[in-house]
Design a protein around this motif. Structure first.
Motif: not given
Length: 200
Positions: A7-8, A11, A14-15, A67, A89-90, A92-94
């Motif tokens: 998950l990390l 994320y 995606g960030s 992801a 999760a990706a 959300v990171g975006h």
């Protein structure tokens, strides 16, 4: 522990703020200070130009795809997690990227990338609908929300055909993200002040 690591990683993928980094590296421009101030593909087209916009779009799509495909790596093949969970999760990171002070994009391209990694025929349907609606309206925000609606229809029909409830739930969630992130655009669309793209 393995689930938390996955998950990390998803994320963090995606960030990656493609619009911010490309703007600063090649144009010495912070796109958060121009146009809509958004880090997504649309503002990259608006501020940095067509070539940079295409690059940002592709990177944002591939973040979601990467992801979802993490589970294909030998180290994670036995992880007890659904690939679409990593896709969320990706996304959300975006939207809230740790590398850009949690000010990110509007979830459209990365959501598309998640679908690409999970079901490429579904992705092709979304791309086709996006291009058709964009050609007709020339309004990216409206097109993005229309694509979300098409995704809901597809996922619903697919559920009755295959029983894939998880995909339907995830599409509902991703579409909700897209509409929420476009809430200001909805107001401008109603007022007739939403800008149209000039590069079509």
């Amino acid at each position: 522990m393995q689930t938390a690591v996955l998950l990390l990683i998803a994320y963090l993928l995606g960030s990656i703020p493609a619009g911010l980094w490309i703007g600063k590296l090649f144009f010495h421009t912070d796109i958060r200070e121009s146009g809509s101030g958004n880090l997504g593909a649309t503002n990259s087209f608006r501020v940095l130009g067509k070539k940079a916009g295409i690059a940002v779009t592709l990177i944002d799509i591939l973040k979601g795809t990467a992801a979802v495909l993490l589970l294909h790596l030998p180290a994670f093949q036995d992880a007890g997690i659904h690939p679409l969970t990593l896709g969320i999760a990706a996304v959300v990171g975006h939207m809230f990227p740790v590398f850009a002070r949690f000010r990110g994009g509007k979830a459209v391209a990365t959501s598309g990338g998640v679908i690409l990694g999970y079901s490429w025929p579904f992705f092709l349907v979304l791309i086709a609908s996006f291009l058709i609606v964009l050609k007709l309206t020339k309004i990216v925000s409206l097109t993005s929300m229309a694509m979300g609606a098409v995704g809901l229809i597809y996922a619903t029909v697919n559920y009755f055909l295959t029983g894939d409830l998880y995909l339907l739930v995830v599409i509902v969630l991703l579409t909700a993200f897209i509409f929420y992130r476009h809430r200001a655009n909805i107001g401008r669309i109603k007022a007739g002040t939403e800008p149209k793209v000039k590069w079509l």
